[in-house]
Write a protein that holds these residues in place. Structure first.
Motif, PDB file in Angstrom:
ATOM      1  N   MET A 241       6.786  -8.940  -4.282  1.00 51.33           N
ATOM      2  CA  MET A 241       5.647  -8.033  -4.368  1.00 51.33           C
ATOM      3  C   MET A 241       4.383  -8.782  -4.165  1.00 51.33           C
ATOM      4  N   GLY A 242       4.430 -10.222  -4.344  1.00 52.86           N
ATOM      5  CA  GLY A 242       3.057 -11.017  -4.131  1.00 52.86           C
ATOM      6  C   GLY A 242       3.414 -12.313  -4.727  1.00 52.86           C
ATOM      7  N   LEU A 278      -0.884 -10.576  -1.990  1.00 52.93           N
ATOM      8  CA  LEU A 278      -0.074  -9.177  -2.047  1.00 52.93           C
ATOM      9  C   LEU A 278       0.798  -9.063  -0.852  1.00 52.93           C
ATOM     10  N   ARG A 282       3.937  -4.623  -2.951  1.00 50.88           N
ATOM     11  CA  ARG A 282       2.569  -4.515  -3.762  1.00 50.88           C
ATOM     12  C   ARG A 282       2.613  -3.176  -4.176  1.00 50.88           C
TER      13      ARG A 282
END
Length: 350
Positions: A241-242, A278, A282
């Motif tokens: 996701m980041g 991100l 994300r």
């Protein structure tokens, strides 16, 4: 390419730390709340497919950290790219970044990675996996994609059908420069003290090139200077996701903005002032201030970077971004053409 042979598959003996099916990604679905997914390291993903004669967007196994073992139930050709790792075929060492022929019953083992975090396993002809919303990219958080169309990671006993054998090009191993392109600096600074980190050689710090966005005006000149002048450390909060970074906190004049779509590489500054870069999985909307967007090429490197490593932001303008991407494509395309001429004229890397 031959027709799919669903009796032929790659069987997962051990999935290792994390193994996911990924194609180029799921695009045009953000209105439904679905993010793009896809490979964290687009360079290694595309090269894995090129080495076995596939279209560059074909489905591969993205493997993180190490420990993946697969068994072929029929003859096929595979390639492993990305992170530096020991690769064993039936217990004997073989090289990554080349086509490897497997016979029925052969086992291929990806050991634990010594540089980088993600490796990509492609099979000639690709995998025959059903699409969801135009892609088979696995997004665990959303429960979408993958072998069982439920967002689940690969597990021991899973059998991934092969889509058929592609016509293999005349193969040579790509240059070490191409192999190392998306990998982070080898030296680790995780064990260094704060004073030692400040003295660390520039060669040990990953440079993240950034194009500022329209929200940069909510950061003062002093805060923007602080952002660029100070290195940040990759925290333990990093995944598909980041990447959350830790270092000199950045403040801005506005803490809450209207939520809007978020691009790959967007750098959010939450209330604690610690930047978040991100990546592919994300969220589709966000309201934290964004100082800019990291170049996609550097997102690939960041995704290969372990916690404790140092990164530092540098600013590019739109012309420099365009030129950097054009130069990358110019260097990538001729090499791909030598491997797979029938696709080189119509496809570009991510």
């Amino acid at each position: 390419m031959t027709q799919p042979n669903h009796s032929a598959c790659l069987k997962i003996i051990s999935p290792g730390t994390l193994s996911l099916l990924q194609d180029a990604g799921r695009f045009g679905m953000t209105a439904l709340g679905l993010t793009q997914g896809g490979p964290l390291d687009g360079h290694s993903f595309a090269w894995a497919n090129a080495l076995v004669g596939n279209p560059l967007h074909s489905t591969v196994i993205e493997h993180s950290i190490g420990g993946l073992i697969v068994q072929a139930t029929a003859g096929c050709t595979v390639a492993v790219t990305g992170a530096v790792l020991p690769l064993l075929l039936n217990g004997k060492a073989v090289a990554c970044w080349q086509a490897i022929s497997l016979k029925a019953g052969d086992e291929l083992e990806l050991g634990y990675m010594t540089q980088g975090l993600r490796a990509y396993l492609a099979v000639s002809g690709g995998f025959a996996v059903a699409l969801q919303f135009g892609s088979c990219a696995t997004v665990m958080r959303e429960g979408v994609g993958g072998l069982h169309q439920d967002g689940s990671k690969l597990a021991a006993g899973d059998q991934i059908p092969l889509a058929g054998q592609a016509t293999l090009p005349a193969l040579t191993t790509p240059s070490s420069q191409i192999q190392q392109f998306s990998l982070p600096p080898l030296a680790s600074v995780a064990a260094l003290t704060g004073a030692e980190q400040k003295q660390a050689s520039a060669s040990t710090v990953l440079s993240l090139r950034l194009l500022e966005g329209y929200q940069h005006h909510v950061f003062s000149a002093v805060e923007r200077a602080r952002f660029y002048l100070n290195p940040y450390q990759v925290s333990s909060h990093c995944d598909r996701m980041g990447y959350k970074l830790s270092g000199s906190a950045i403040s801005c004049s506005s803490r809450a903005l209207l939520s809007e779509g978020i691009s790959l590489g967007a750098v959010q500054i939450p209330p604690d002032g610690q930047p978040i870069v991100l990546l592919n999985d994300r969220q589709t909307l966000g309201g934290y201030p964004k100082i800019g967007t990291v170049l996609s090429l550097d997102c690939w490197r960041l995704a290969q970077t372990p916690p404790g490593s140092l990164v530092q932001f540098s600013q590019l303008d739109s012309y420099q971004v365009h030129n950097t991407l054009a130069l990358y494509r110019a260097r990538f395309a001729p090499a791909t053409k030598a491997f797979h001429p029938q696709h080189a004229a119509t496809q570009e890397p991510l």
